[in-house]
Design an enzyme around this catalytic site. Structure first.
Site, PDB file in Angstrom:
ATOM      1  N   MET A   8      72.282  -9.143  -0.864  1.00 49.99           N
ATOM      2  CA  MET A   8      70.850  -9.099  -0.566  1.00 49.99           C
ATOM      3  C   MET A   8      70.032  -9.054  -1.850  1.00 49.99           C
ATOM      4  O   MET A   8      68.969  -9.681  -1.946  1.00 49.99           O
ATOM      5  CB  MET A   8      70.544  -7.885   0.319  1.00 49.99           C
ATOM      6  N   GLN A  55      78.286  27.531  -7.878  1.00 47.59           N
ATOM      7  CA  GLN A  55      78.019  26.586  -6.782  1.00 47.59           C
ATOM      8  C   GLN A  55      76.782  26.958  -5.967  1.00 47.59           C
ATOM      9  O   GLN A  55      76.745  26.760  -4.764  1.00 47.59           O
ATOM     10  CB  GLN A  55      79.242  26.442  -5.880  1.00 47.59           C
ATOM     11  N   GLU A  79      81.223  14.481   1.618  1.00 49.92           N
ATOM     12  CA  GLU A  79      80.283  15.071   2.568  1.00 49.92           C
ATOM     13  C   GLU A  79      79.287  14.052   3.120  1.00 49.92           C
ATOM     14  O   GLU A  79      78.855  14.148   4.261  1.00 49.92           O
ATOM     15  CB  GLU A  79      79.542  16.248   1.928  1.00 49.92           C
ATOM     16  N   LYS A 112      77.105  33.354   2.512  1.00 47.61           N
ATOM     17  CA  LYS A 112      78.475  33.719   2.870  1.00 47.61           C
ATOM     18  C   LYS A 112      78.573  35.144   3.409  1.00 47.61           C
ATOM     19  O   LYS A 112      79.305  35.407   4.361  1.00 47.61           O
ATOM     20  CB  LYS A 112      79.380  33.560   1.640  1.00 47.61           C
TER      21      LYS A 112
HETATM   22  C1  LIG Z   1      72.803   3.346  -1.636  1.00 47.15           C
HETATM   23  C2  LIG Z   1      72.092   2.063  -1.906  1.00 47.15           C
HETATM   24  N1  LIG Z   1      72.022   1.563  -3.144  1.00 47.15           N
HETATM   25  C3  LIG Z   1      71.391   0.398  -3.385  1.00 47.15           C
HETATM   26  C4  LIG Z   1      70.801  -0.295  -2.366  1.00 47.15           C
HETATM   27  C5  LIG Z   1      70.055  -1.601  -2.649  1.00 47.15           C
HETATM   28  N2  LIG Z   1      70.717  -2.708  -1.917  1.00 47.15           N
HETATM   29  C6  LIG Z   1      70.276  -3.149  -0.731  1.00 47.15           C
HETATM   30  S1  LIG Z   1      71.233  -4.339  -0.092  1.00 47.15           S
HETATM   31  C7  LIG Z   1      72.237  -4.344  -1.439  1.00 47.15           C
HETATM   32  C8  LIG Z   1      73.398  -5.256  -1.540  1.00 47.15           C
HETATM   33  C9  LIG Z   1      74.447  -4.997  -0.537  1.00 47.15           C
HETATM   34  O1  LIG Z   1      75.583  -5.713  -0.921  1.00 47.15           O
HETATM   35  P1  LIG Z   1      76.807  -5.860   0.041  1.00 47.15           P
HETATM   36  O2  LIG Z   1      77.199  -4.536   0.575  1.00 47.15           O
HETATM   37  O3  LIG Z   1      77.868  -6.629  -0.630  1.00 47.15           O
HETATM   38  O4  LIG Z   1      76.200  -6.668   1.264  1.00 47.15           O
HETATM   39  P2  LIG Z   1      75.657  -8.189   1.264  1.00 47.15           P
HETATM   40  O5  LIG Z   1      74.186  -8.117   1.024  1.00 47.15           O
HETATM   41  O6  LIG Z   1      76.376  -8.930   0.188  1.00 47.15           O
HETATM   42  O7  LIG Z   1      75.968  -8.668   2.629  1.00 47.15           O
HETATM   43  C10 LIG Z   1      71.800  -3.392  -2.371  1.00 47.15           C
HETATM   44  C11 LIG Z   1      72.418  -3.140  -3.683  1.00 47.15           C
HETATM   45  C12 LIG Z   1      70.884   0.280  -1.083  1.00 47.15           C
HETATM   46  N3  LIG Z   1      70.323  -0.303  -0.010  1.00 47.15           N
HETATM   47  N4  LIG Z   1      71.553   1.422  -0.873  1.00 47.15           N
END
Ligand SMILES: Cc1ncc(C[n+]2csc(CCOP(=O)(O)OP(=O)(O)O)c2C)c(N)n1
Ligand SMILES: [Mg+2]
Lengths: 162, 576
Positions: free
Chosen positions: B487, B116, B48, B165
């Site tokens: 990041m 649910q 979803e 529903k």
């Molecule tokens: C749902 C969610 N969980 C955790 C985060 C924290 N977070 C921000 S950027 C990141 C890393 C993203 O990694 P990736 O998708 O491999 O992208 P990259 O930074 O390596 O380009 C994380 C864990 C987030 N933004 N969203």
């Protein structure tokens, strides 16, 4: 921002359309802004379909209070929200107090606070109603002392401006 | 008529053509009616959350078209509705109008912990612009019309309608009437003030004329109100440089001579230095988010601020304004663009200074891009993004996930097309890109769409490859695989002594996954392969995936450390 009572008490008055959940929404917002709502009261407004909510919280900073008001106003159901100027408005509260006292003491208190007696059936136990400014109620409770008080129910503020 | 028929009628009356969703017990009557009537193209997401982001894609991408649409998603009660929550919270943060319709258990058993059942209205209340639970069939149509109105009027946002529903299958008497064409919302408390106060405009003009080193801050509201053309005209006339927020990007071509690129945490040197030295910020449709301002105490001290914003509660929230104009950004920009009292000031010193800022790291970055690989000999994201700009000439639509790749796209992609940049900003929700790109492609079928993902975020909604396959959605998926949650790894490198807690990823064979969904795939390991792979992807009819092996040591710079002030901007890692 837990209630630090040294902060200034501020009152906000809100007119809302009667739709489910409005009161909930407003109190949720205030929680999110990390205030403790000191009191919140709602009643039907004179125009049907609307309600009037008054709430009080503690905040010194005008900008912060303005922010709360704007975010309340943003809700679809909220017709208007504004601060009630403490000096230009009347704030009243009702308290129901159950206490134990001898008849002599009871009459002394009554003279001083002129409350309305609701019940005296139980020997030495009195239920009375006080309406007025909060300070008067506070004073009465202080005067009475914890050893005499059995239970207190307070309505919270309701307010009206000039 | 039956409740379900009224739901469909109201959606059709509001121009809905796509519905995204996932079925289940409490929404079955509506799905059944959709199958009978076949008035929408139904796209089944595989989760979803995917449906909510697909709906966002429709809304975000169609904003700037002749026919703006509000994306619609549907889910069943309980777990179905709860799976929508992240996508809805994301839409609120980014002011994206979407409508979510959820099935609820029958009104007769609500609040009995029925199978649910969850308190959808209770959960959604703080995450939506408005939410409803109609309790009679007669309420359905008006509720849906009101929902569309609220969702898209003024600052956009999500609206949820939770329909029990039994109400869905209720029928209404002959006397029931609702005139959709004549509908006007009865929303006494809804505040919407698009018209600016002309005396404030006058004041603003005087302030702009006086300023020696002004900057325009272009926010999401400029894109959302389709004000790019007027922004450009105003900026050129007043001769004022422009910094963009993350979502302000693509309002006008980002290589315009007055453009400074993005401001904020990962903004360009020139945009952030300009913010540091400006005497007047003229901000349109933005909210001084902490990713823009850094430490508020040190932001814009003694600087005049003109704040044009449709949401009054954003004005004076973070930054004190000198002139607050609560109005639609486009209407204000239109007035400013043709205001004869605006001077075209040369502001020679200011622009000379800006050129110095522009040059600060230009060559260093250029060299890196040319080199194409990082310390570990693997690809640099900035090189890939530069090449992507070359291949697309900056014209294609870019949907990004969240992370380093997102910030590098924001910094280096050469946005040319109005409203061509879609990603999660306020919430920063990883996993948004794949499903969002589905909605974007459906809303703008004539344009090429690229979904750019990190290896982390790609796997957060990887199941939506199923929807892409099933509906033959033509998106080019670029997977920038650095083997890390990059990041976060960057923060660990800079602020946590290089301890990589929970960031290395043991990744699957992405080629095999693409293959499993019949999506052609290529893997790129060296800089010389980048162009050809991108060109192949661009030329291919249908979905295509390119995986790039990226260097985990790449750091997105500049960076304003979280909580620091813009003056603390780290420009290069070898700076001290
Ligand atoms: C749902 C969610 N969980 C955790 C985060 C924290 N977070 C921000 S950027 C990141 C890393 C993203 O990694 P990736 O998708 O491999 O992208 P990259 O930074 O390596 O380009 C994380 C864990 C987030 N933004 N969203
Ligand atoms: Mg990664």
């Amino acid at each position: 921002m837990t209630t630090i009572t040294s902060r200034k008490r501020r009152a906000i008055m809100v007119y809302v359309a009667d739709r489910p959940g409005v009161l909930n929404k407003i109190s949720m917002l205030i929680r999110r802004k990390m205030y403790n709502v000191e009191s919140i009261t709602a009643c039907a407004a004179r125009q049907s379909g609307y309600s009037r909510i008054s709430l009080t919280l503690h905040e010194d900073n005008n900008d912060n209070l303005q922010q709360v008001i704007l975010q309340i106003e943003k809700m679809t159901e909220v017709i208007s929200a504004r601060e009630l100027d403490i000096n230009e408005s009347f704030w009243r509260e009702v308290a129901l107090v159950k206490f134990e006292a001898s008849q002599i003491q009871f009459e002394q208190f009554n003279k001083k606070y002129s409350f309305e007696t609701l019940d005296q059936q139980n020997h030495g136990v009195h239920i009375v109603q006080l309406a007025g400014i909060s300070k008067m109620i506070d004073d009465f409770l202080l005067d009475l002392g914890d050893d005499k008080i059995i239970e207190v129910a307070r309505s919270g503020f309701t307010a009206l401006d000039r | 008529m039956k409740g379900t028929e009224l739901v469909l009628k109201a959606l059709v009356d509001n121009g809905v053509t796509y519905v995204f969703g996932y079925t289940g017990g409490a929404i079955m009557p509506i799905f059944d009616e959709m199958e009978k009537q076949k008035v929408f193209t139904f796209v089944m997401s595989r989760h979803e959350q995917g449906a909510a982001f697909m709906a966002q894609g429709i809304s975000r991408a169609s904003l700037s078209t002749a026919k703006p649409m509000v994306g619609v998603c549907m889910a069943t009660s309980g777990p179905g509705a709860m799976n929508l929550v992240t996508g809805i919270a994301d839409a609120l943060m980014d002011s994206v109008p979407i409508l979510a319709i959820t099935g609820q258990v029958a009104s007769t058993v609500i609040a009995t912990d029925a199978f649910q059942e969850s308190d959808v209205v209770g959960v959604m209340m703080p995450l939506t612009k408005q939410c409803y639970m109609p309790l009679s069939v007669e309420e359905i149509e008006e509720t849906i019309h009101e929902a569309f109105y609220i969702s898209k009027t003024g600052r956009g946002g999500p609206v949820v309608i939770d329909i029990p529903k039994d109400i869905q299958i209720q029928t209404t008497a002959q006397t029931y009437q609702f005139n959709a064409a004549k509908y006007e919302p009865d929303l006494h408390g809804f505040k919407y003030s698009p018209e600016p106060d002309s005396t404030l405009i006058k004041k603003a003009v005087a302030m702009i004329n006086k300023s020696e080193c002004p900057i325009i801050l272009c926010g999401h509201g400029v894109v959302a109100s389709n004000a790019g053309r007027n922004l450009k005209a105003f900026a050129e006339k007043a001769h004022v440089p422009i910094g963009f927020t993350l979502h302000g990007l693509s309002a006008i071509p980002v290589d315009h001579p007055l453009s400074l690129g993005m401001v904020g945490m990962h903004g360009s040197v020139e945009a952030n230095r300009a913010l540091q030295h400006t005497d007047l910020m003229i901000s349109f449709g933005m909210r001084f988010d902490d990713r823009v301002t850094g430490d508020l105490k040190q932001f814009g001290v003694d600087v005049d601020v003109i704040h044009v914003e449709i949401d009054p509660s954003e004005i004076n929230k973070n930054v004190k304004t000198s002139i607050a104009i609560n109005a639609d950004a486009n209407r204000v920009l239109k007035l400013l663009a043709k205001d004869p009292e605006i001077n075209t000031k040369p502001r020679r010193l200011w622009f000379e200074q800006l050129d110095v800022y522009r040059g600060e790291i230009f060559e260093e970055v250029q060299k890196e891009i040319e080199k194409g690989v990082g310390q570990e000999g693997q690809l640099l994201m900035k090189t890939i993004v530069k090449r992507l700009s070359d291949v697309t000439e900056g014209k294609d639509l870019i949907v990004s996930d969240v992370g380093q790749h997102q910030m590098i796209l924001a910094r280096f992609y050469n946005f040319q097309t109005t409203n061509s940049w879609f990603n999660s900003g306020g919430a920063g929700t990883m996993g948004c890109a794949l499903p969002m790109s589905v909605g974007v492609k459906l809303a703008r079928p004539e344009e090429r769409v690229w979904a750019v993902c990190g290896d982390g975020g790609f796997q957060m909604n990887i199941q939506e490859l199923g929807s892409i396959m099933e509906h033959e959605i033509d998106v080019k998926i670029l997977l920038l695989n650095n083997g890390y949650l990059g990041m976060v790894r960057q923060w660990q490198t800079m602020f946590y002594s290089g301890r990589f807690a929970g960031t290395p990823l043991k990744n699957p064979n992405f080629g095999a996954i693409a293959g499993a969904y019949s999506i052609p795939y290529q893997r790129v390991e060296t800089p010389d392969q980048i162009m050809a792979a991108l060109e192949t992807a661009a030329a291919h009819q249908g979905a295509y995936m390119v995986e790039f092996l990226c260097d985990p040591s790449e750091i997105v710079l500049p960076m304003v450390p979280a909580g620091g002030s813009i003056a603390d901007m780290i420009v290069s890692l070898n700076q001290e």
